[in-house]
Write a protein that holds these residues in place. Structure first.
Motif, PDB file in Angstrom:
ATOM      1  N   ARG A 276      21.931  20.993   6.552  1.00 48.45           N
ATOM      2  CA  ARG A 276      20.667  20.774   7.272  1.00 48.45           C
ATOM      3  C   ARG A 276      19.545  20.431   6.294  1.00 48.45           C
ATOM      4  O   ARG A 276      18.721  19.558   6.567  1.00 48.45           O
ATOM      5  CB  ARG A 276      20.335  22.031   8.075  1.00 48.45           C
TER       6      ARG A 276
ATOM      7  N   ASP B  76      22.811  24.111   3.668  1.00 45.63           N
ATOM      8  CA  ASP B  76      22.757  23.001   2.717  1.00 45.63           C
ATOM      9  C   ASP B  76      22.850  21.651   3.423  1.00 45.63           C
ATOM     10  O   ASP B  76      22.158  20.701   3.062  1.00 45.63           O
ATOM     11  CB  ASP B  76      23.852  23.133   1.663  1.00 45.63           C
TER      12      ASP B  76
ATOM     13  N   ALA C  67      19.824  18.943   3.409  1.00 44.00           N
ATOM     14  CA  ALA C  67      20.036  17.569   2.949  1.00 44.00           C
ATOM     15  C   ALA C  67      19.591  16.574   4.015  1.00 44.00           C
ATOM     16  O   ALA C  67      18.964  15.558   3.699  1.00 44.00           O
ATOM     17  CB  ALA C  67      21.501  17.353   2.588  1.00 44.00           C
ATOM     18  N   ALA C  68      19.895  16.873   5.274  1.00 42.68           N
ATOM     19  CA  ALA C  68      19.504  15.980   6.368  1.00 42.68           C
ATOM     20  C   ALA C  68      17.984  15.910   6.508  1.00 42.68           C
ATOM     21  O   ALA C  68      17.429  14.850   6.799  1.00 42.68           O
ATOM     22  CB  ALA C  68      20.136  16.449   7.674  1.00 42.68           C
ATOM     23  N   ASP C  69      17.321  17.046   6.294  1.00 41.83           N
ATOM     24  CA  ASP C  69      15.857  17.104   6.412  1.00 41.83           C
ATOM     25  C   ASP C  69      15.152  16.718   5.107  1.00 41.83           C
ATOM     26  O   ASP C  69      13.928  16.696   5.047  1.00 41.83           O
ATOM     27  CB  ASP C  69      15.404  18.503   6.827  1.00 41.83           C
ATOM     28  N   LYS C  70      15.944  16.482   4.052  1.00 38.90           N
ATOM     29  CA  LYS C  70      15.416  16.127   2.726  1.00 38.90           C
ATOM     30  C   LYS C  70      14.440  17.180   2.188  1.00 38.90           C
ATOM     31  O   LYS C  70      13.352  16.870   1.710  1.00 38.90           O
ATOM     32  CB  LYS C  70      14.756  14.751   2.754  1.00 38.90           C
ATOM     33  N   VAL C  71      14.854  18.450   2.294  1.00 37.61           N
ATOM     34  CA  VAL C  71      14.086  19.568   1.740  1.00 37.61           C
ATOM     35  C   VAL C  71      15.051  20.459   0.966  1.00 37.61           C
ATOM     36  O   VAL C  71      16.271  20.318   1.074  1.00 37.61           O
ATOM     37  CB  VAL C  71      13.372  20.391   2.847  1.00 37.61           C
ATOM     38  N   SER C  72      14.501  21.385   0.209  1.00 44.89           N
ATOM     39  CA  SER C  72      15.345  22.324  -0.526  1.00 44.89           C
ATOM     40  C   SER C  72      15.868  23.401   0.421  1.00 44.89           C
ATOM     41  O   SER C  72      15.348  23.597   1.518  1.00 44.89           O
ATOM     42  CB  SER C  72      14.550  22.978  -1.656  1.00 44.89           C
TER      43      SER C  72
END
Length: 67
Positions: free
Chosen positions: A38, A36, A40-45
């Motif tokens: 990672r 979660d 959020a950091a990558d802005k993906v689900s």
């Protein structure tokens, strides 16, 4: 005289959201938290991150670079 009204029955249940088969895995809470963070950091689900990580792992095993 024949009736021209046609009854359209509703489908039951939730509508399909995708065409790919569902694969479920059990992960420890620490790993889920790391995923979660990672994601959020990558802005993906979370799902997209897992797909990318699996792709990377499969490509690494064959010596290929992922798309």
């Amino acid at each position: 005289m024949a009736s021209s009204n046609t009854v359209i029955r509703k489908k039951r249940g939730r509508p399909a959201t995708g065409t790919d088969p569902l694969v479920a895995v059990r992960l420890p809470p620490e790993m889920i938290a790391a995923l979660d963070g990672r994601a959020a950091a990558d802005k993906v689900s979370r799902s997209e991150l897992i797909r990318r990580l699996v792709e990377l792992g499969l490509a690494k095993g064959k010596g290929k670079t992922p798309r």
